[in-house]
Design an enzyme around this catalytic site. Structure first.
Site, short mmCIF file in Angstrom:
data_model
loop_
_atom_site.label_atom_id
_atom_site.label_comp_id
_atom_site.label_asym_id
_atom_site.label_seq_id
_atom_site.Cartn_x
_atom_site.Cartn_y
_atom_site.Cartn_z
N GLU A 134 0.62 -1.19 -0.20
CA GLU A 134 0.23 0.00 0.13
C GLU A 134 0.61 1.29 0.04
OE1 GLU A 134 -2.01 1.71 -0.52
OE2 GLU A 134 -3.90 0.32 0.59
N ASP A 138 -4.06 4.28 6.78
CA ASP A 138 -5.08 5.25 8.16
C ASP A 138 -5.61 4.46 8.89
OD1 ASP A 138 -6.85 5.04 5.82
OD2 ASP A 138 -6.78 7.42 5.61
N VAL A 188 -1.71 14.52 2.42
CA VAL A 188 -0.27 14.10 1.65
C VAL A 188 -0.68 13.92 0.24
CG1 VAL A 188 0.80 13.29 3.98
CG2 VAL A 188 -0.33 11.83 2.18
#
Length: 214
Positions: A134, A138, A188
């Site tokens: 990945e 999160d 991000v």
């Protein structure tokens, strides 16, 4: 009996053009206040190019050591992991097979039955050692569901490798064997990670300016 109805010229006209698709996971209402350049929308660089190269070499060596003699199946989660995975696999010195998935989840629980695959793996996972790669983890919900699904398909082992680990957002306990960097709780972009399908081609990981998405 067949019943025929007369059609007007308008019935035969081509359908109106479809609206462009909304990026997966991005509500249409999210602001897209893009600047004239990609770099101009960057708040600050979080992980530079040199550090990314070094981390790929470090993780690749660990994976090669741990999976020696096992020929693992490396499964990249598209599209975000594409850049990271392409660099990582060139640092793995043992035989390995590659596959990719495109998946989303629905429902708050995000269990394996909630997964929607746009692309599933093409390799039979029965009796195989699987490493899911990945870009960023999160909440962990979707990734755990993928891992549970692959285990139910007969994989001998299922492990996770992520470039970025955003622990501040975690809601499901996911054991991540290989972690590149701890990620701050910021939006991000770069190195494969997007906002509204932009910024994937930046060669570093950066924080996006809040003015772009607020």
């Amino acid at each position: 009996w067949l019943k025929f109805t007369q059609r007007s010229v308008h019935d035969c006209a081509p359908p109106p053009p479809r609206a462009p698709p909304i990026s997966a996971g991005r509500p249409a209402s999210m602001p897209q206040n893009f600047g004239p350049t990609l770099e101009g929308d960057v708040e600050r660089v979080l992980v530079g190019e040199d550090d990314l190269r070094k981390k790929c070499a470090e993780l690749g060596a660990l994976i090669a050591r741990d999976y020696e003699g096992k020929t693992p199946v490396l499964v990249g989660v598209l599209s975000g992991a594409a850049v990271f995975m392409s660099d990582l696999i060139r640092c793995i010195s043992i035989p390995a097979e590659l596959d990719f998935i495109v998946v989303s989840s629905y429902g708050k629980g995000a269990v394996s039955g909630d997964l929607q695959f746009k692309k599933d793996v093409s390799i039979d996972l029965r009796g195989r050692h699987v490493l899911i790669i990945e870009d960023l983890i999160d909440t962990g919900r979707t990734l755990k569901a993928i891992g549970d699904l692959f285990s139910s398909r007969g994989a001998v082992s299922v492990e996770f490798c992520t470039l970025l680990d955003k622990k501040a957002r975690r809601v499901v306990d996911v054991p991540i064997k290989y972690i590149g960097f701890e990620c701050p709780d910021e939006f991000v972009i770069g190195y494969g990670i997007d906002y509204a399908e932009r910024y994937r081609n930046l060669p570093y990981v950066a924080a996006l300016k809040r003015s772009v998405y607020e």
